[in-house]
Design an enzyme around this catalytic site. Structure first.
Site, PDB file in Angstrom:
ATOM      1  N   ASN A 112       0.816  -1.209   0.000  1.00 24.19           N
ATOM      2  CA  ASN A 112       0.000   0.000   0.000  1.00 24.19           C
ATOM      3  C   ASN A 112       0.857   1.269   0.000  1.00 24.19           C
ATOM      4  O   ASN A 112       2.040   1.200   0.327  1.00 24.19           O
ATOM      5  CB  ASN A 112      -0.920  -0.008   1.231  1.00 24.19           C
ATOM      6  CG  ASN A 112      -2.200  -0.758   0.971  1.00 24.19           C
ATOM      7  OD1 ASN A 112      -2.773  -0.673  -0.099  1.00 24.19           O
ATOM      8  ND2 ASN A 112      -2.649  -1.512   1.967  1.00 24.19           N
TER       9      ASN A 112
ATOM     10  N   ASP B 230      -6.613  -6.708  -2.024  1.00 22.33           N
ATOM     11  CA  ASP B 230      -7.528  -7.766  -1.611  1.00 22.33           C
ATOM     12  C   ASP B 230      -8.872  -7.238  -1.109  1.00 22.33           C
ATOM     13  O   ASP B 230      -9.797  -8.014  -0.898  1.00 22.33           O
ATOM     14  CB  ASP B 230      -6.887  -8.621  -0.520  1.00 22.33           C
ATOM     15  CG  ASP B 230      -6.644  -7.839   0.757  1.00 22.33           C
ATOM     16  OD1 ASP B 230      -6.136  -6.715   0.675  1.00 22.33           O
ATOM     17  OD2 ASP B 230      -6.961  -8.359   1.839  1.00 22.33           O
TER      18      ASP B 230
ATOM     19  N   HIS C 153      -9.181   1.453  -3.662  1.00 27.79           N
ATOM     20  CA  HIS C 153      -9.884   1.956  -2.478  1.00 27.79           C
ATOM     21  C   HIS C 153     -10.839   3.087  -2.848  1.00 27.79           C
ATOM     22  O   HIS C 153     -11.117   3.966  -2.027  1.00 27.79           O
ATOM     23  CB  HIS C 153      -8.887   2.437  -1.399  1.00 27.79           C
ATOM     24  CG  HIS C 153      -8.156   1.324  -0.740  1.00 27.79           C
ATOM     25  ND1 HIS C 153      -7.224   1.520   0.268  1.00 27.79           N
ATOM     26  CD2 HIS C 153      -8.208  -0.013  -0.921  1.00 27.79           C
ATOM     27  CE1 HIS C 153      -6.735   0.365   0.654  1.00 27.79           C
ATOM     28  NE2 HIS C 153      -7.319  -0.587  -0.053  1.00 27.79           N
TER      29      HIS C 153
ATOM     30  N   TYR D  24     -13.946   2.049   1.490  1.00 27.34           N
ATOM     31  CA  TYR D  24     -13.027   3.154   1.737  1.00 27.34           C
ATOM     32  C   TYR D  24     -13.583   4.496   1.290  1.00 27.34           C
ATOM     33  O   TYR D  24     -13.045   5.548   1.668  1.00 27.34           O
ATOM     34  CB  TYR D  24     -11.692   2.902   1.033  1.00 27.34           C
ATOM     35  CG  TYR D  24     -10.799   1.916   1.752  1.00 27.34           C
ATOM     36  CD1 TYR D  24      -9.847   2.338   2.671  1.00 27.34           C
ATOM     37  CD2 TYR D  24     -10.920   0.557   1.514  1.00 27.34           C
ATOM     38  CE1 TYR D  24      -9.029   1.434   3.335  1.00 27.34           C
ATOM     39  CE2 TYR D  24     -10.112  -0.358   2.166  1.00 27.34           C
ATOM     40  CZ  TYR D  24      -9.168   0.085   3.078  1.00 27.34           C
ATOM     41  OH  TYR D  24      -8.373  -0.806   3.732  1.00 27.34           O
TER      42      TYR D  24
ATOM     43  N   ARG E 190      -6.023   3.042  14.270  1.00 26.98           N
ATOM     44  CA  ARG E 190      -5.953   1.689  13.724  1.00 26.98           C
ATOM     45  C   ARG E 190      -4.579   1.049  13.959  1.00 26.98           C
ATOM     46  O   ARG E 190      -4.477  -0.152  14.190  1.00 26.98           O
ATOM     47  CB  ARG E 190      -6.266   1.747  12.229  1.00 26.98           C
ATOM     48  CG  ARG E 190      -6.170   0.420  11.502  1.00 26.98           C
ATOM     49  CD  ARG E 190      -7.236  -0.552  11.910  1.00 26.98           C
ATOM     50  NE  ARG E 190      -7.032  -1.844  11.225  1.00 26.98           N
ATOM     51  CZ  ARG E 190      -7.398  -3.009  11.691  1.00 26.98           C
ATOM     52  NH1 ARG E 190      -8.024  -3.097  12.857  1.00 26.98           N
ATOM     53  NH2 ARG E 190      -7.183  -4.112  11.005  1.00 26.98           N
TER      54      ARG E 190
END
Length: 443
Positions: free
Chosen positions: A149, A172, A202, A266, A286
């Site tokens: 990413n 994914d 995303h 997203y 997160r």
């Protein structure tokens, strides 16, 4: 490639996802036989823990497979058929800053979206290009399957900087969402779906979902989306943290903006940034969840396996995203001509959109690479959103190439997650200071 077995290097060998990838490679040996698995990482200490645990598991379950790990590029990338790249440049220390610095400015703090994604993207470009160059130097016929990413920025960078490279960028998340859709419709998993999809990584929408008999599944999925987003069918999935449950539920409000399509989760960061910020804890993001959950669990298990000298008795299982990666490698190696969601240069896949954009669309994959499935023209709402976001991504890569402070300021100002150019400038200055060891020098 026509070989009976394949040599695979996992770049980012110290990742918590590495054991799952290794397990899936071993699990799918009948359809994708592997003769050698190599782990590669520039963090020797972190990789060694994961590698020693994997070595024990492989010796007990597939002793015929050669296994090694290294920090030496020549050793890692010589004589291989595939590179599976899952690197995180800056590791969790920098992800923590990607998420918490924007929140201090009242802006979305997320690792792939908004300012955090831009900061991460500028770090990732060098790492992905470096691994790609190693592969092409030592094994020029190999394929690199990159799921590092933020995939959108990485795909734009590799498109511009290495246009002829044998790299396929993947994510994914659409697969995980299609698994949910399949469950909502009483089907096994995403392989039972025939779908149409367009967007950026995303940042996309499904416009068609059928089963293999041609039955339209959109009405069933829309009914669930209108009621509770994706949250009706998440039991048993790996995304079990509370933050993911909120994300699956918020898809209900994202869906309401265009009930003709099914959205990627997203999109909440771009369409409801005020909600995201209001429901974020600037002191516990997160990153903290991952450290306390997955990171602690995977490394804790690895240490126990090493200490006991056996993997027996431990509940080890492959990750969902690992299966998708192995299936993609198998399609390239064995010419299976299966359908995959890939991030590729547009060039007509979306008719009324920038031909140079790195778009996420279904593709048919075989030994000659991929063929895009045309998605036609897209609606004005999605087109407008995508034009804005792809401009952000292109400006980020231009800023990296040109060492341009101005273009990076423009990129941040253009992001839907940032309320003004003044906030963008304040963010840029703080992120630049935090990333001086990773970003190019800006002028």
């Amino acid at each position: 490639m026509g070989k009976q077995s394949y040599a695979v290097t996992i770049a980012g060998g110290g990742s918590t996802y590495t054991p799952g990838v290794v397990l899936m490679l071993l699990h799918d040996m009948q359809k994708f036989p592997v003769r050698h698995i190599t782990l590669y990482d520039n963090d020797a200490e972190r990789q060694e823990t994961i590698a020693k645990a994997c070595a024990i598991y492989i010796q007990e379950n597939a002793p015929e497979v050669k296994f090694s790990y290294t920090t030496d590029p020549a050793e890692a990338f010589t004589g291989i058929d595939f590179v599976l790249a899952q690197i995180r440049v800056g590791k969790y220390e920098m992800r923590d800053k990607d998420e918490k610095i924007p929140l201090r400015h009242g802006v979305v703090g997320q690792e792939t979206c908004g300012p955090g994604g831009i900061a991460y993207g500028l770090r990732s470009i060098v790492g992905v290009i470096e691994i790609l160059d190693y592969m092409e130097k030592y094994s020029p016929d190999a394929w690199m399957l990159n799921y590092s990413n933020p995939a959108a920025i990485v795909a734009e960078a590799t498109r511009r900087l290495r246009p002829d490279s044998r790299i396929i960028n993947i994510c994914d998340m659409p697969i995980a969402l299609m698994d949910i859709m399949a469950a909502l419709c009483g089907l096994r998993d995403y392989r039972d779906l025939v779908y149409g999809y367009y967007g950026l990584n995303h940042f996309g929408w499904w416009w068609k979902i059928q089963d293999k008999s041609g039955r339209d599944l959109m009405p069933t999925i829309k009914e669930h989306m209108a009621r509770n987003g994706y949250a009706d069918a998440v039991a048993g999935l790996q995304f079990v943290d509370e933050s993911w449950l909120h994300t699956f539920q918020k898809a209900k409000d994202v869906y309401a903006l265009d009930p003709n399509t099914i959205p990627n989760t997203y999109l909440k960061y771009y369409l409801y940034p005020d909600y995201v910020v209001a429901n974020s804890d600037p002191n516990h993001t997160r990153t903290d969840e991952v450290r306390e959950g997955r990171e602690k669990s995977v490394f804790g298990m690895a240490h126990k396996i090493i200490q006991q000298g056996t993997a027996r008795g431990f509940e080890l299982k492959a990750d969902e995203h690992s299966e998708y990666i192995v299936d993609l490698a198998c399609a390239l190696a064995e010419n299976t001509r299966e359908r995959f969601m890939l991030i590729v240069p547009n060039h007509g896949a979306i008719e009324n959109f920038d031909p140079t954009a790195a778009v996420e669309v279904p593709c048919i994959v075989g030994s000659d690479g991929y063929q895009k499935i045309c998605q036609g023209s897209i609606p004005q709402f999605q087109k407008g959103l995508m034009e804005q976001q792809v401009s952000v991504e292109k400006l980020v890569v231009s800023a990296w190439v040109e060492h341009s402070y101005q273009k990076l300021w423009q990129a941040l100002s253009l992001s839907k997650t940032v309320p003004s150019a003044s906030v963008a400038k304040d963010l840029l200055d703080e992120l630049y200071e935090a990333n001086r060891n990773f970003w190019p020098e800006l002028r």
